[in-house]
Scaffold this motif. Structure first.
Motif, PDB file in Angstrom:
ATOM      1  N   SER A  37       0.861  -1.186   0.000  1.00  0.00           N
ATOM      2  CA  SER A  37       0.000   0.000   0.000  1.00  0.00           C
ATOM      3  C   SER A  37       0.899   1.239   0.000  1.00  0.00           C
ATOM      4  O   SER A  37       2.122   1.130   0.169  1.00  0.00           O
ATOM      5  N   ALA A  38       0.270   2.384  -0.072  1.00  0.00           N
ATOM      6  CA  ALA A  38       0.995   3.640   0.135  1.00  0.00           C
ATOM      7  C   ALA A  38       1.327   3.755   1.622  1.00  0.00           C
ATOM      8  O   ALA A  38       0.685   3.110   2.451  1.00  0.00           O
ATOM      9  N   THR A  43      -2.457   8.285   0.778  1.00  0.00           N
ATOM     10  CA  THR A  43      -3.510   8.360  -0.257  1.00  0.00           C
ATOM     11  C   THR A  43      -4.488   9.490   0.081  1.00  0.00           C
ATOM     12  O   THR A  43      -4.850  10.288  -0.788  1.00  0.00           O
ATOM     13  N   GLU A 125       1.321   4.456  -3.792  1.00  0.00           N
ATOM     14  CA  GLU A 125       1.788   3.072  -3.944  1.00  0.00           C
ATOM     15  C   GLU A 125       3.056   3.031  -4.793  1.00  0.00           C
ATOM     16  O   GLU A 125       3.964   2.237  -4.535  1.00  0.00           O
ATOM     17  N   PHE A 191      -3.794  -1.605  -5.302  1.00  0.00           N
ATOM     18  CA  PHE A 191      -4.685  -0.464  -5.524  1.00  0.00           C
ATOM     19  C   PHE A 191      -4.710   0.065  -6.953  1.00  0.00           C
ATOM     20  O   PHE A 191      -5.693   0.594  -7.393  1.00  0.00           O
ATOM     21  N   ARG A 205     -11.013   2.630  -2.847  1.00  0.00           N
ATOM     22  CA  ARG A 205     -10.287   2.808  -1.588  1.00  0.00           C
ATOM     23  C   ARG A 205     -10.123   1.475  -0.854  1.00  0.00           C
ATOM     24  O   ARG A 205     -11.026   0.656  -0.818  1.00  0.00           O
ATOM     25  N   GLY A 206      -8.960   1.309  -0.269  1.00  0.00           N
ATOM     26  CA  GLY A 206      -8.669   0.070   0.456  1.00  0.00           C
ATOM     27  C   GLY A 206      -8.438  -1.109  -0.492  1.00  0.00           C
ATOM     28  O   GLY A 206      -8.414  -2.258  -0.064  1.00  0.00           O
ATOM     29  N   GLY A 207      -8.230  -0.808  -1.775  1.00  0.00           N
ATOM     30  CA  GLY A 207      -8.184  -1.870  -2.789  1.00  0.00           C
ATOM     31  C   GLY A 207      -6.907  -2.694  -2.851  1.00  0.00           C
ATOM     32  O   GLY A 207      -6.816  -3.632  -3.643  1.00  0.00           O
ATOM     33  N   SER A 208      -5.919  -2.387  -2.015  1.00  0.00           N
ATOM     34  CA  SER A 208      -4.660  -3.160  -2.100  1.00  0.00           C
ATOM     35  C   SER A 208      -4.843  -4.629  -1.729  1.00  0.00           C
ATOM     36  O   SER A 208      -4.199  -5.499  -2.297  1.00  0.00           O
TER      37      SER A 208
HETATM   38  N1  ASP Z   1      -3.702   3.268  -0.407  1.00  0.00           N
HETATM   39  C1  ASP Z   1      -5.033   2.928  -0.825  1.00  0.00           C
HETATM   40  C2  ASP Z   1      -6.054   3.517   0.142  1.00  0.00           C
HETATM   41  O1  ASP Z   1      -5.684   4.136   1.136  1.00  0.00           O
HETATM   42  C3  ASP Z   1      -5.230   1.483  -1.029  1.00  0.00           C
HETATM   43  C4  ASP Z   1      -4.951   0.595   0.169  1.00  0.00           C
HETATM   44  O2  ASP Z   1      -4.120   0.940   0.997  1.00  0.00           O
HETATM   45  O3  ASP Z   1      -5.536  -0.474   0.241  1.00  0.00           O
HETATM   46  O4  ASP Z   1      -7.222   3.384  -0.096  1.00  0.00           O
END
Ligand code: ASP
Length: 454
Positions: A37-38, A43, A125, A191, A205-208
């Motif tokens: 992820s980042a 993000t 990322e 992501f 969002r949260g797609g990693s």
């Molecule tokens: N960095 C992206 C987010 O904050 C993806 C992730 O971390 O899953 O949504």
């Protein structure tokens, strides 16, 4: 092995991630593919930057970009030995210049399309993986940086792009498989993806987590590991219930219910690719790498009645009361049709002879939906509700669960209950205000030592 934002929050955490990967691959003899992820919060900060630019506040956008840059450069300074630093810094400089130009463009236009937002929000990322690759190489690991945009082909649905699985599998075989056979560690981004024309997209969002499980399935991984900052899926949110304990193993179906109903440890879509290829998913803690975590598999030998309690707040219930429903056919079809036309998904539903109650969490089209429902009957809307989901086993076949739930919540007002729709999920609707207390009561009913013993 997917590591989330808190696992790469600062230089020392990058080192922890490296040590975990090295240790695990040495012990197992398996070759790792690492999805990052980042860095935590980046993000969001990138999105804020883009929004400042959209509001034509160039100096604020530029100042925020400088903060983001400083945070990354600090990590580089602490992490990367002098010999490899210049090369990495010039690569990052190119990314930051590009970002700065993009932000200027948005400032001039005062317009931020989803496509432009993806170009910006995807950068976290790219930066974290470049830094981690440089560090892994400096530590003499056989690391290879792979830009996820060369394998994760998606459609053009910017902000929530849908991956093309066939293409991902073909490209993974051609771009990655041979390198992994040679023992190379692949380091790539979660992501992000790209359209057939090479335009950057994001998976939501949260797609990693989702990226990791898609790539894991595409390369037929032995296991998909989601490394986060808690000891796995917990019996309840530990911030609310300090006695919550990690769940050792759950089935894919149970995990899917929990993820959907607010167990934030896993992105709800993550499980799908794993189910399709029957690849075990393990949730582990970077801060406590020796803990066993939670294993998600097709079948478990776990016999506990309830495996965990999850909660989703901010729900809205709609009650439709209509004498026209009495003994009429097709009434529910008309109700569902309205929701389908306004692309609003329904979570829970209960019905009686003359009424239907249902919950939604997307209120964008609620006024239009309400207006149309009024043609069918009397409509009442209640906001600020919470769905509490108890996920466990054999609810339909075994007696006693409903009794224990109602006994535990005797003093609280249960607004709706959905029991029996699924053999593994009982869902209750209460007010947001009552939800925390309800979770504590249910947790002590099903998980306190006395309850476990009885
Ligand atoms: N960095 C992206 C987010 O904050 C993806 C992730 O971390 O899953 O949504």
């Amino acid at each position: 092995m997917k590591f989330g934002g808190t696992s790469v929050a600062e230089a020392s955490r990058f080192k922890d991630v490296f040590n975990i990967v090295k240790h695990r691959s040495t012990v197992s003899g398996k070759v790792p593919l690492i999805v990052l992820s980042a860095m935590s919060g980046i993000t969001n900060e990138l999105i804020d930057c883009a929004k400042c630019a959209q509001a034509s506040d160039h100096s604020l956008a530029a100042a925020r970009l400088t903060d983001i840059k400083d945070r990354h450069y600090e990590v580089v300074e602490d992490l990367i030995p002098l010999s490899g630093r210049d090369q990495l810094l010039s690569a990052l400089e190119i990314d930051f210049n590009r970002l700065s130009i993009l932000l200027q463009g948005i400032t001039y236009l005062g317009e931020l399309s989803k496509r432009s937002l993806d170009a910006i929000s995807s950068c976290g990322e790219i930066l974290s993986t470049k830094i981690f690759s440089a560090y892994a190489i400096s530590q003499k690991a056989p690391a290879v940086y792979v830009d996820a945009r060369t394998i994760m082909l998606t459609n053009e649905d910017y902000g929530k792009a849908i991956p093309n699985l066939e293409e991902l599998s073909a490209r993974s075989q051609s771009e990655i498989a041979a390198l992994m056979k040679e023992g190379k560690w692949i380091i790539t981004q979660g992501f992000i993806g790209a359209t057939a024309n090479g335009v950057t997209t994001t998976l939501g969002r949260g797609g990693s987590d989702y990226s990791a499980s898609l790539i894991g399935a595409a390369i037929n991984a032995d296991e998909i590991q989601i490394w986060t900052d808690v000891d796995g899926m917990m019996t309840a949110d530990p911030r609310l219930v300090p006695e919550a304990i990690p769940v050792a193993n759950v089935t894919f179906q149970e995990a899917a219910e929990l993820a959907y109903f607010g167990a934030k440890v896993l992105h709800p879509l993550t499980i799908k690719p794993a189910i399709e290829k029957n690849i075990p998913v393990r949730i582990l803690n970077t801060l406590n790498p020796d803990s066993a975590g939670t294993l998600l598999v097709e079948k478990t030998d776990n016999t506990e009645k309830i495996c965990a309690i999850a909660c989703k707040k901010g729900q809205t219930a709609i009650f439709i009361n209509s004498a026209r429903m009495l003994m009429a056919s097709g009434f529910l079809a008309q109700v569902f049709n309205i929701f389908a036309r306004y692309e609003t998904s329904i979570d829970l539903i209960t019905t009686s002879e003359v009424s239907v109650s249902l919950t939604i969490d997307n209120l964008d089209k609620l006024p239009q939906i309400e207006e149309e429902l009024k043609q069918l009957g009397e409509v009442t809307v209640l906001n600020d509700l919470a769905i509490i989901a108890l996920v466990g086993r054999n609810f339909r076949e075994e007696s006693g669960t409903a009794h224990r739930i109602f006994k535990a919540l005797a003093d609280l007002n249960i607004i709706m209950i959905s029991f029996g729709a699924s053999n593994i999920n009982v869902s209750l609707v209460l007010t947001n205000q009552d939800a925390d207390r309800a979770i504590k009561l249910l947790h002590s009913e099903f998980f306190s030592m006395a309850a476990v013993r009885s």
